[in-house]
Design an enzyme around this catalytic site. Structure first.
Site, PDB file in Angstrom:
ATOM      1  N   CYS A 111      -7.971   5.750   5.035  1.00 25.45           N
ATOM      2  CA  CYS A 111      -8.347   4.966   3.853  1.00 25.45           C
ATOM      3  C   CYS A 111      -9.861   4.753   3.757  1.00 25.45           C
ATOM      4  O   CYS A 111     -10.351   4.305   2.724  1.00 25.45           O
ATOM      5  CB  CYS A 111      -7.626   3.627   3.862  1.00 25.45           C
ATOM      6  SG  CYS A 111      -5.867   3.788   4.118  1.00 25.45           S
ATOM      7  N   HIS A 247     -11.006  -0.867  -0.817  1.00 26.08           N
ATOM      8  CA  HIS A 247      -9.785  -0.081  -0.662  1.00 26.08           C
ATOM      9  C   HIS A 247      -8.588  -0.929  -1.103  1.00 26.08           C
ATOM     10  O   HIS A 247      -8.486  -2.114  -0.758  1.00 26.08           O
ATOM     11  CB  HIS A 247      -9.624   0.348   0.796  1.00 26.08           C
ATOM     12  CG  HIS A 247      -8.275   0.906   1.083  1.00 26.08           C
ATOM     13  ND1 HIS A 247      -7.726   1.920   0.324  1.00 26.08           N
ATOM     14  CD2 HIS A 247      -7.339   0.580   2.018  1.00 26.08           C
ATOM     15  CE1 HIS A 247      -6.514   2.192   0.792  1.00 26.08           C
ATOM     16  NE2 HIS A 247      -6.255   1.396   1.803  1.00 26.08           N
ATOM     17  N   ASN A 277      -1.096   1.738  -2.782  1.00 21.54           N
ATOM     18  CA  ASN A 277      -2.156   2.146  -1.844  1.00 21.54           C
ATOM     19  C   ASN A 277      -2.199   3.676  -1.801  1.00 21.54           C
ATOM     20  O   ASN A 277      -1.204   4.317  -1.470  1.00 21.54           O
ATOM     21  CB  ASN A 277      -1.796   1.556  -0.472  1.00 21.54           C
ATOM     22  CG  ASN A 277      -2.778   1.933   0.618  1.00 21.54           C
ATOM     23  OD1 ASN A 277      -3.618   2.815   0.447  1.00 21.54           O
ATOM     24  ND2 ASN A 277      -2.665   1.262   1.752  1.00 21.54           N
TER      25      ASN A 277
HETATM   26  N1  ACO Z   1      11.695  -5.371   0.544  1.00 19.24           N
HETATM   27  C1  ACO Z   1      12.351  -6.467   0.973  1.00 19.24           C
HETATM   28  N2  ACO Z   1      12.253  -6.933   2.237  1.00 19.24           N
HETATM   29  C2  ACO Z   1      11.458  -6.280   3.088  1.00 19.24           C
HETATM   30  C3  ACO Z   1      10.731  -5.119   2.702  1.00 19.24           C
HETATM   31  C4  ACO Z   1      10.878  -4.672   1.371  1.00 19.24           C
HETATM   32  N3  ACO Z   1      10.221  -3.595   0.902  1.00 19.24           N
HETATM   33  N4  ACO Z   1      10.021  -4.688   3.764  1.00 19.24           N
HETATM   34  C5  ACO Z   1      10.275  -5.518   4.774  1.00 19.24           C
HETATM   35  N5  ACO Z   1      11.150  -6.492   4.378  1.00 19.24           N
HETATM   36  C6  ACO Z   1      11.680  -7.603   5.137  1.00 19.24           C
HETATM   37  C7  ACO Z   1      11.658  -7.347   6.628  1.00 19.24           C
HETATM   38  O1  ACO Z   1      12.797  -6.635   7.027  1.00 19.24           O
HETATM   39  C8  ACO Z   1      11.636  -8.751   7.165  1.00 19.24           C
HETATM   40  O2  ACO Z   1      12.940  -9.252   7.130  1.00 19.24           O
HETATM   41  P1  ACO Z   1      13.487 -10.194   8.326  1.00 19.24           P
HETATM   42  O3  ACO Z   1      12.607 -11.418   8.271  1.00 19.24           O
HETATM   43  O4  ACO Z   1      14.897 -10.451   7.909  1.00 19.24           O
HETATM   44  O5  ACO Z   1      13.319  -9.404   9.572  1.00 19.24           O
HETATM   45  C9  ACO Z   1      10.812  -9.526   6.135  1.00 19.24           C
HETATM   46  O6  ACO Z   1      10.831  -8.720   4.937  1.00 19.24           O
HETATM   47  C10 ACO Z   1       9.385  -9.763   6.566  1.00 19.24           C
HETATM   48  O7  ACO Z   1       8.831  -8.539   7.042  1.00 19.24           O
HETATM   49  P2  ACO Z   1       7.356  -8.471   7.567  1.00 19.24           P
HETATM   50  O8  ACO Z   1       7.020  -7.083   7.967  1.00 19.24           O
HETATM   51  O9  ACO Z   1       7.132  -9.565   8.559  1.00 19.24           O
HETATM   52  O10 ACO Z   1       6.563  -8.818   6.228  1.00 19.24           O
HETATM   53  P3  ACO Z   1       5.108  -9.302   6.054  1.00 19.24           P
HETATM   54  O11 ACO Z   1       5.125 -10.655   5.461  1.00 19.24           O
HETATM   55  O12 ACO Z   1       4.246  -9.066   7.245  1.00 19.24           O
HETATM   56  O13 ACO Z   1       4.615  -8.305   4.921  1.00 19.24           O
HETATM   57  C11 ACO Z   1       3.199  -6.377   4.645  1.00 19.24           C
HETATM   58  C12 ACO Z   1       4.517  -6.887   5.167  1.00 19.24           C
HETATM   59  C13 ACO Z   1       3.161  -6.555   3.139  1.00 19.24           C
HETATM   60  C14 ACO Z   1       3.050  -4.909   4.959  1.00 19.24           C
HETATM   61  C15 ACO Z   1       2.096  -7.230   5.317  1.00 19.24           C
HETATM   62  O14 ACO Z   1       2.203  -7.172   6.713  1.00 19.24           O
HETATM   63  C16 ACO Z   1       0.721  -6.821   4.930  1.00 19.24           C
HETATM   64  O15 ACO Z   1       0.255  -7.229   3.910  1.00 19.24           O
HETATM   65  N6  ACO Z   1       0.065  -6.044   5.780  1.00 19.24           N
HETATM   66  C17 ACO Z   1      -1.273  -5.544   5.472  1.00 19.24           C
HETATM   67  C18 ACO Z   1      -1.324  -4.144   5.734  1.00 19.24           C
HETATM   68  C19 ACO Z   1      -1.311  -3.275   4.532  1.00 19.24           C
HETATM   69  O16 ACO Z   1      -1.399  -3.685   3.405  1.00 19.24           O
HETATM   70  N7  ACO Z   1      -1.223  -2.018   4.842  1.00 19.24           N
HETATM   71  C20 ACO Z   1      -1.243  -1.010   3.879  1.00 19.24           C
HETATM   72  C21 ACO Z   1      -1.599   0.260   4.524  1.00 19.24           C
HETATM   73  S1  ACO Z   1      -2.886   0.139   5.629  1.00 19.24           S
HETATM   74  C22 ACO Z   1      -4.269   0.450   4.859  1.00 19.24           C
HETATM   75  O17 ACO Z   1      -4.294   0.968   3.815  1.00 19.24           O
HETATM   76  C23 ACO Z   1      -5.466   0.010   5.547  1.00 19.24           C
END
Ligand code: ACO
Length: 320
Positions: A111, A247, A277
């Site tokens: 990225c 990004h 993304n």
């Molecule tokens: N739809 C519904 N539920 C979902 C989904 C989905 N698509 N994906 C995961 N879940 C569920 C999980 O199973 C989990 O359920 P559980 O509590 O019953 O186990 C719950 O949602 C929470 O999952 P987490 O992974 O803890 O969710 P989190 O709040 O951390 O959000 C996310 C995930 C959005 C990816 C977050 O960690 C984030 O914003 N990370 C930043 C990284 C990023 O944006 N990366 C993009 C690529 S990297 C880059 O470009 C640099």
């Protein structure tokens, strides 16, 4: 001399897939995706390829810059999802454009790729080696998704963005970039199978895997820091910057960076609501959209920042 962005372009695939569309085929919802990421839709390549989107974006950028393909000295394609291992994407672009005098190579920094490529262009122009450079950031991430893993596949999309940079008095005036390979497995995608006369190994997991929370922590810590370093180089304050083009990974990351820099969200345009993304393509697509909306005035100081797998990060300050 400095590298000045003289033209931009972008291309998205025709198929638009909304969060609700995904909700019909997997266990997810518009509310979950939108609340956690700010993403509402993404475009998925069906007929399009990484090369075809790159070529389309490059043609637009050349046209806006008023530069002929034959005048290009260098083409750098930033990608992690070229159509083939060989030839390089940049060489396919060179051939399609008829950029017969250009050197062409690919650069992979996930990225951060477009920002790294722009820093590279600045170094070449400053050294006097090249004058006209085409930079493309292009991805077809849909082919690297495990579509049974809802935690990653809903986040990414496909597309390409391009910029033509030329040697000028004003342009890029500061840049930083960094890498930390020790955190590589936070965001990874496995390799190809090994089949030679001496070894036979199945491929590693071929899909993108991400520890979302670790990436989030890395981004909100590192992006404000590297923007701060760029500003410090040239003794500017965040309030001197008209727009911050980050990004497009996650709305919450962008909001956290804005808060740390003490700047209003209006200075942080987004395209992730419509595109998701798109790794190396995110920054140039956003740049092209902002440019074509007329939001960039001559002399404006703007910052471009990328961060992602590697881990890698970088920021550039430039005068428009
Ligand atoms: N739809 C519904 N539920 C979902 C989904 C989905 N698509 N994906 C995961 N879940 C569920 C999980 O199973 C989990 O359920 P559980 O509590 O019953 O186990 C719950 O949602 C929470 O999952 P987490 O992974 O803890 O969710 P989190 O709040 O951390 O959000 C996310 C995930 C959005 C990816 C977050 O960690 C984030 O914003 N990370 C930043 C990284 C990023 O944006 N990366 C993009 C690529 S990297 C880059 O470009 C640099």
């Amino acid at each position: 001399m400095r590298a000045r962005i003289a033209g931009t372009g972008s291309s998205l695939p025709g198929l638009r897939v909304t969060n609700d569309d995904l909700g019909k085929i997997m266990d997810t919802s518009d509310a979950w995706i939108r609340n956690r990421t700010g993403i509402g839709a993404r475009h998925i390549a069906v007929e399009e390829t990484t090369a075809s989107m790159s070529i389309e974006a490059a043609k637009q950028a050349l046209e806006q810059a008023g530069i002929k393909a034959e005048e290009l000295d260098l083409i750098i394609a930033a990608t992690l999802s070229a159509d083939h291992v060989l030839p390089p994407l940049s060489c396919e672009i060179q051939s399609a454009l008829g950029a017969v005098h250009a050197v062409a190579y690919d650069l992979c920094a996930a990225c951060s790729g477009f920002v790294f490529a722009l820093n590279t262009a600045q170094a070449y122009i400053q050294s006097g080696l090249y004058k006209n450079i085409l930079i493309v950031g292009a991805e077809t991430l849909s082919k690297l998704m495990d579509w049974s893993d809802r935690s990653t596949c809903v986040l990414f999309g496909d597309g390409a963005g391009a910029a033509v940079v030329t040697a000028a008095e004003e342009g890029i005036f500061a840049g930083v970039q960094g890498s930390d390979g020790s955190k590589g497995m936070v965001l990874s995608c496995g390799g190809r199978p090994v089949h030679n006369l001496f070894a036979d190994r199945e491929p590693e997991d071929p899909y993108v895997r991400m520890n979302g929370q670790e990436v989030y922590k890395f981004a909100v810590r590192t992006v404000p820091k590297c923007i701060g370093q760029v500003l410090e180089q040239v003794r500017l304050q965040p309030q001197d910057i008209s727009l911050f083009l980050l990004h497009q990974a996650n709305q919450r990351i962008i909001e956290a960076v804005a808060k740390r820099l003490g700047q209003p969200m209006e200075k942080f345009p987004v395209c992730l609501e419509e595109c998701g993304n798109i790794s190396a393509a995110s920054v140039p697509i956003l740049l092209d959209q902002v440019n074509r909306q007329g939001r960039l005035k001559s002399g404006d100081k703007i910052i471009l920042a990328g961060f992602g797998a590697g881990l890698t990060w970088g920021a550039i300050a430039l005068s428009w």
